[in-house]
Design a protein around this motif. Structure first.
Motif, PDB file in Angstrom:
ATOM      1  N   GLY A   1     -82.990 -14.727   3.724  1.00 13.07           N
ATOM      2  CA  GLY A   1     -82.230 -14.171   4.835  1.00 13.07           C
ATOM      3  C   GLY A   1     -80.910 -14.901   4.988  1.00 13.07           C
TER       4      GLY A   1
ATOM      5  N   ASN B   1     -89.114  -6.149   4.993  1.00 17.46           N
ATOM      6  CA  ASN B   1     -87.853  -6.035   5.706  1.00 17.46           C
ATOM      7  C   ASN B   1     -88.024  -5.199   6.974  1.00 17.46           C
TER       8      ASN B   1
ATOM      9  N   ALA C   1     -85.612  -0.940   1.279  1.00 16.88           N
ATOM     10  CA  ALA C   1     -84.686  -1.519   2.248  1.00 16.88           C
ATOM     11  C   ALA C   1     -83.311  -1.670   1.600  1.00 16.88           C
TER      12      ALA C   1
ATOM     13  N   GLU D   1     -79.346  -3.472   2.093  1.00 14.46           N
ATOM     14  CA  GLU D   1     -78.468  -4.392   2.812  1.00 14.46           C
ATOM     15  C   GLU D   1     -77.207  -3.622   3.210  1.00 14.46           C
TER      16      GLU D   1
END
Length: 445
Positions: A169, A199, A247, A249
């Motif tokens: 993270g 996530n 997931a 970013e």
């Protein structure tokens, strides 16, 4: 019989159980007669599987319906008291822990606040440990009835190593944190209770696909806007699709060349403009009337109030209006990227900050997304708010062990963790509170 044949018979039995349990969970109550065509199983297989699951306490009767000229048919459903699930949201301002029954009715909850910019690993682990103990105690629940604990966290999850799930993270200062190992060392649950760490945006996405605004969509993108920004792309809303999603970013895609410094260390990221923490900082830098110690939630509510004061109030603050206009364009452009890259049918904006700004900014976000996206792809995509409120990450986290449980056909993991027949389930906890969505609080991201 060879070991190979024994495995085949066991797998066939588990597959039949999974078909019945999954169909009843998502489409029930159903009668035995309806389960045949719904699952593709013979009437004999249905009878055997149903009898087994009823004996284990995983299925229960849910009334009767008249049939055309025949005997009334008994309806079956997955028993809410067939097991317990815990969902945990490791948010950026708090850790929320909720205990659910199998119907995802909330039985107990607790929250632990995190100090501003205080994302100490030991503190988070401690909050998870005490939160799990508190919800089990408050509901009078037996830890032995837990089917699993799901945890949504910010960041990238790495699996397969000896330490279990490892969290990277970057925005919260976690570098290769062996989170699963740390939790296993302190949480007070039986060792066979599985942990599912993923996530937070992916957890949110699964919750919305199963129970919220993504139901019925083949492909959807779900945004998680809190203090930070994330997203997931989901494929299919039930087990029939045999796909889930991934997931993204998304918060660290570039929306402004040579733009603001993001807390990830890069520049021009979406999160540096559309995350609640960034909006608070931008308004403060522009002279917005905020005390230095205002948290993200307080600041965002004040920013919206300044830009949209309502009838009889003061004139809209032009600085606040300009800042939110810029935020809407950044979000619209980033949504256009999701549309162009993944061609989703639906895009849902969730997370506590997304649900707070969405009612005001959604028309502008749609307008900008249409302007930046390819026209055909934009025309087939809808952009709306998520339906499950700020509890969506905890609900989604609880679906992680639920999904594994349903895939096993309702079989509980034995102490060895190698799979096997289910143990009988106890009665439902007596103290129950229905889960009611709201639009305040914190979700991961």
């Amino acid at each position: 019989m060879s070991e190979r044949n024994r495995r085949t018979v066991r797998d066939l039995r588990r597959g039949n159980r999974a078909r019945v349990v999954q169909r009843l969970y998502f489409d029930g109550p159903l009668s035995r007669q309806e389960l045949g065509p719904a699952t593709g199983l013979s009437s004999g297989s249905i009878s055997n599987v149903v009898a087994e699951l009823v004996a284990e306490g995983l299925l229960e009767e849910a009334g009767v319906v008249d049939s055309d000229g025949g005997r009334p048919r008994t309806l079956l459903r997955v028993a809410p008291g067939g097991g317990l699930l815990i969902g945990i949201d490791i948010g950026e301002t708090r850790v929320r822990v909720e205990l659910f029954d199998l119907s995802l009715t909330e039985l107990a909850r607790t929250e632990r606040l995190l100090a501003q910019h205080g994302y100490d690993v030991a503190r988070v682990v401690s909050h998870v440990r005490t939160g799990i103990a508190d919800v089990l105690r408050d509901a009078g629940a037996d830890p032995g009835r837990l089917l699993g604990i799901g945890i949504g966290v910010p960041g990238i999850i790495e699996r397969g190593g000896p330490e279990g799930a490892v969290v990277h993270g970057q925005t919260i200062g976690w570098r290769a944190v062996p989170f699963e190992k740390l939790l296993r060392a302190v949480i007070e649950v039986p060792p066979e209770v599985p942990l599912f760490i993923d996530n937070g945006a992916l957890s949110l996405g699964q919750a919305e696909m199963w129970f919220g605004g993504g139901r019925g969509a083949r492909d959807a993108a779900i945004a998680l806007i809190g203090s930070g920004v994330g997203a997931s792309v989901m494929h299919g809303s039930t087990f029939d699709d045999n796909r889930l999603g991934s997931a993204l970013e998304w918060g660290h895609t570039t929306v402004q060349m040579r733009g603001r410094r993001c807390r990830c260390g890069s520049i021009g990221c979406l999160e540096a403009y559309a995350g609640a923490e960034a909006m608070r900082e931008r308004w403060h830098e522009a002279g917005g009337p905020l005390p230095d110690d205002a948290d993200d939630e307080t600041a965002l509510a004040a920013l919206l109030e300044a830009a949209f004061p309502g009838p009889g109030g003061p004139e809209p603050d032009p600085v606040a209006v300009s800042l939110l206009d810029d935020t809407a364009e950044c979000l619209g452009a980033a949504v256009a990227d999701l549309i162009n890259l993944f061609l989703p049918e639906r895009i849902l904006l969730g997370g506590w900050a997304g649900l707070l700004i969405g009612p005001r900014l959604l028309p502008a976000i749609r307008r900008h997304a249409a302007r930046y996206a390819l026209s055909h792809a934009a025309e087939r995509a809808t952009i709306d708010l998520g339906e499950l409120g700020p509890d969506a990450v905890t609900v989604g986290a609880a679906t992680l062990p639920l999904a594994a449980f349903l895939a096993r056909g309702g079989s509980r993991l034995p102490a060895s963790g190698t799979g096997g027949p289910a143990e009988p389930a106890g009665p439902a906890a007596a103290r129950r509170r229905p889960r009611t969505p709201a639009v305040a609080g914190e979700a991961s991201g």
